[in-house]
Write an enzyme that holds these catalytic residues in place. Structure first.
Site, PDB file in Angstrom:
ATOM      1  N   GLY A 349       0.797  -1.228   0.000  1.00 59.83           N
ATOM      2  CA  GLY A 349       0.000   0.000   0.000  1.00 59.83           C
ATOM      3  C   GLY A 349       0.823   1.267   0.000  1.00 59.83           C
ATOM      4  O   GLY A 349       0.347   2.318  -0.425  1.00 59.83           O
ATOM      5  N   GLU A 350       2.078   1.194   0.428  1.00 59.61           N
ATOM      6  CA  GLU A 350       2.917   2.383   0.534  1.00 59.61           C
ATOM      7  C   GLU A 350       3.437   2.808  -0.838  1.00 59.61           C
ATOM      8  O   GLU A 350       3.962   1.988  -1.605  1.00 59.61           O
ATOM      9  CB  GLU A 350       4.085   2.092   1.480  1.00 59.61           C
ATOM     10  CG  GLU A 350       4.924   3.310   1.825  1.00 59.61           C
ATOM     11  CD  GLU A 350       6.045   2.969   2.792  1.00 59.61           C
ATOM     12  OE1 GLU A 350       7.118   3.604   2.707  1.00 59.61           O
ATOM     13  OE2 GLU A 350       5.853   2.053   3.620  1.00 59.61           O
ATOM     14  N   ALA A 351       3.291   4.099  -1.154  1.00 59.75           N
ATOM     15  CA  ALA A 351       3.644   4.607  -2.484  1.00 59.75           C
ATOM     16  C   ALA A 351       5.120   4.393  -2.809  1.00 59.75           C
ATOM     17  O   ALA A 351       5.480   4.055  -3.949  1.00 59.75           O
ATOM     18  CB  ALA A 351       3.295   6.087  -2.585  1.00 59.75           C
ATOM     19  N   LYS A 353       7.105   2.029  -1.799  1.00 63.37           N
ATOM     20  CA  LYS A 353       7.354   0.608  -2.115  1.00 63.37           C
ATOM     21  C   LYS A 353       6.851   0.272  -3.510  1.00 63.37           C
ATOM     22  O   LYS A 353       7.521  -0.455  -4.264  1.00 63.37           O
ATOM     23  CB  LYS A 353       6.689  -0.282  -1.067  1.00 63.37           C
ATOM     24  CG  LYS A 353       7.308  -0.186   0.316  1.00 63.37           C
ATOM     25  CD  LYS A 353       6.649  -1.163   1.287  1.00 63.37           C
ATOM     26  CE  LYS A 353       7.334  -1.107   2.658  1.00 63.37           C
ATOM     27  NZ  LYS A 353       6.725  -2.070   3.618  1.00 63.37           N
ATOM     28  N   ILE A 354       5.689   0.808  -3.863  1.00 62.37           N
ATOM     29  CA  ILE A 354       5.174   0.590  -5.221  1.00 62.37           C
ATOM     30  C   ILE A 354       6.141   1.165  -6.247  1.00 62.37           C
ATOM     31  O   ILE A 354       6.457   0.523  -7.271  1.00 62.37           O
ATOM     32  CB  ILE A 354       3.781   1.231  -5.376  1.00 62.37           C
ATOM     33  CG1 ILE A 354       2.774   0.542  -4.457  1.00 62.37           C
ATOM     34  CG2 ILE A 354       3.318   1.160  -6.824  1.00 62.37           C
ATOM     35  CD1 ILE A 354       1.403   1.193  -4.474  1.00 62.37           C
TER      36      ILE A 354
END
Length: 612
Positions: A349-351, A353-354
């Site tokens: 969910g963390e931007a 990490k994406i």
């Protein structure tokens, strides 16, 4: 005619057959007002063609391609139909495909079984009649002598495959148990499927089929077991190799369970099992081997894996890079490559990490696409478009988003993002249309979404390891010990429950026949614990509590169920007594109770020729 190997002047040839068969497939996937009638008509004719042509379909590559691609795709598409005639003919066509062409349809059969038959048979999301049709199809399959052995050797013993034999047995066992309700057709069909499996094994035992005992296998050290191929030796060597694969698969499942709970301890456990190489003191694990494990091991928690791959720590980033580099995207569209990449894990969910994950995807995709199309300017351009595709996917398929992004807006959002230039409009249009009609989403292990069907075909054509190994050509019973070890417990439990809940004589006879089949198999394989368990269950039905105010001897004499159970019990004891151990206590107790009630025949209780 000459172009297709026909004699000159012959009016028909392969081209005509292809056109006719393609037309029949189009009837199955027709979507007009009378589509269900046309679908039934098409399935009827396709079934007739398979009955007539059989293995001849495999002699012509274009015809086989139609079966593997167009036909199976159409069958999957109508598998959700609520029309019982459609489902019935659909299952009949599938049975014929298994009987005649299974060698060439391993991945396609898996997709249909998991995506249609098992889903309908489970019954949780479908109508009762749909479930009944699916269970009838499963019973028909279970009656085929080699079906369950084929499922076990090709899927359960495949490191990356689903446990198809175990899944079918679990489904039948679950559905055979009546829970706070009277016996129904679903319960009886499920029991019939279990009994059919046992009966095919019992028949092979009676014919002298051999069932080698499984020997424990331990990995002495890590090696690349993923790429190991089945030996081309005799059947016994193949069976030994398959048992070894099944044991490795069990170790993989145990290692995956540990990783899902705690990745760090999971690596330690995998190394202890020799599923990963143990690193030298002070060094990290081999990231390439870990990436391979992540790509191929079934059962990994996709959310846990996504969080691991998105972690900014040095080791996790190295694993992510190795994971991305393990893909080959050459010749693929960017949205198709992104689907494949995201299939194995859930984006965190963390931007940040994406972003990190997509950067490695972009670098890998650009490396492959730069060699072929020349459209992509650089990896940064791939990154921006990939992020845009994910946002489009969310926009189009999130129910909370009321105003959906239009094609023009999607094109406008990506203007000048290809190295400062625009992406080709047709490319963006294709991406938009594909995402709009086919959401990028995680699929369950083994399920084949429509968007991945071309990848299934590519693998089936290029990988010799996915050709289906058929057990019907080998010695009978080579895998029966493995199959019986999984099926006997659920079958005895299901038979006992159904026997207790029914007074239908036909059902009672069928159940007692199942007890006899299991006894025959257990005796053939020298499995004393199975015989003891079976006898314990049978003994429970020989002395049922009498109705109020009735003597027990009268109740037993009038109770058909108790008498049938006693006859079966004594027949099993007489025929297979050499392999009964603890069960003799139950048999003797039963005899003593009957003697106390004066229900034993005179020739049993009185001495003969002065000898008792």
């Amino acid at each position: 005619g000459k172009a297709h190997g026909m004699e000159p002047g012959h009016p028909y040839g392969l081209a005509s057959a292809l056109e006719v068969f393609q037309f029949l497939i189009s009837l199955v996937s027709c979507e007009d007002a009378s589509s269900e009638d046309l679908c039934v008509f098409g399935l009827t004719l396709i079934n007739a063609a398979l009955d007539e042509g059989r293995q001849a379909f495999a002699l012509h590559a274009p015809m086989l391609h139609l079966v593997r691609d167009d036909l199976l795709r159409a069958l999957l598409a109508v598998g959700t139909s609520t029309n019982l005639s459609v489902l019935s003919f659909l299952c009949t066509v599938f049975l014929n495909l298994y009987l005649h062409l299974r060698k060439y349809l391993k991945l396609q059969l898996e997709a249909f079984l998991r995506g249609v038959i098992l889903v309908l048979g489970d019954g949780r999301q479908v109508a009762y009649e749909q479930q009944r049709v699916a269970l009838e199809a499963i019973v028909d399959l279970c009656r085929q002598p080699s079906f369950m052995a084929d499922m076990y050797t090709n899927y359960d013993c495949s490191l990356e495959g689903p446990n198809m034999f175990e899944d079918i047995c679990a489904l039948l066992s679950k559905n055979a148990f009546p829970v706070n309700c009277p016996l129904s057709a679903v319960h009886l069909l499920s029991l019939e499927g279990l009994l059919a499996i046992d009966h095919t094994i019992a028949v092979r035992c009676a014919a002298g089929g051999s069932a080698a005992e499984e020997e424990p296998y331990e990995l002495a050290e890590y090696y690349n077991f993923w790429e190991e191929r089945m030996p081309e030796a005799d059947e016994a060597a193949r069976a030994t190799w398959l048992r070894k694969r099944k044991q490795i698969k069990r170790k993989i499942a145990a290692g995956v369970e540990h990783f899902n709970r705690d990745p760090k301890k999971g690596f330690e456990y995998l190394a202890a099992l020799k599923l990963l190489p143990t690193p030298p003191p002070g060094e990290k694990y081999d990231v390439a081997k870990i990436a391979t494990f992540f790509r191929r091991a079934p059962g990994l928690d996709k959310a846990v894996l996504g969080e691991f791959l998105g972690d900014p720590k040095e080791f996790q980033v190295a694993v992510l890079e190795a994971y991305a580099q393990s893909f080959v995207f050459q010749g693929m569209s960017i949205d198709g490559a992104l689907r494949m990449f995201l299939e194995g894990f859930l984006l965190p969910g963390e931007a940040q990490k994406i972003s990190r994950i997509l950067e490695h995807f972009a670098a890998c995709y650009y490396k492959h696409s730069a060699r072929t199309d020349g459209i992509v300017a650089d990896s940064d351009s791939v990154y921006v478009l990939a992020y845009s595709i994910i946002m489009l996917n969310t926009d189009q398929h999130n129910k909370q988003v009321k105003r959906k992004m239009t094609l023009d807006q999607f094109i406008s959002n990506n203007r000048g993002t290809n190295g400062g230039k625009d992406w080709p409009r047709q490319l963006l249009t294709n991406i938009y249309t594909t995402i709009q009609t086919d959401e990028i989403k995680l699929s369950a292990d083994g399920e084949v979404p429509t968007s991945r069907w071309s990848d299934v075909l590519r693998k089936a054509q290029n990988d010799p390891g996915v050709a289906m190994f058929t057990c019907s050509d080998g010695p009978a019973g080579m895998h029966d010990r493995d199959l019986f070890g999984i099926i006997w417990g659920p079958t005895i439990a299901a038979m006992s429950v159904v026997f207790e809940h029914t007074d239908d004589e036909a059902v009672l006879v069928e159940v007692l026949g199942g007890f006899s089949d299991i006894a025959r198999i257990a005796d053939s394989q020298g499995q004393t614990d199975v015989l003891d368990n079976l006898i314990t269950n049978l003994c429970k039905f020989t002395m049922l509590p009498p109705p109020a105010g009735r003597p027990q001897e009268a109740a037993f004499s009038e109770d058909q169920k108790a008498g049938m159970a006693a006859q079966t019990l004594f027949a099993i004891a007489a025929k297979y007594g050499n392999h009964v151990r603890a069960g003799w206590r139950n048999i003797v107790d039963c005899i003593l109770r009957l003697h106390k009630l004066s229900l034993l025949p005179t020739k049993v209780t009185e001495p003969e020729d002065g000898i008792l």
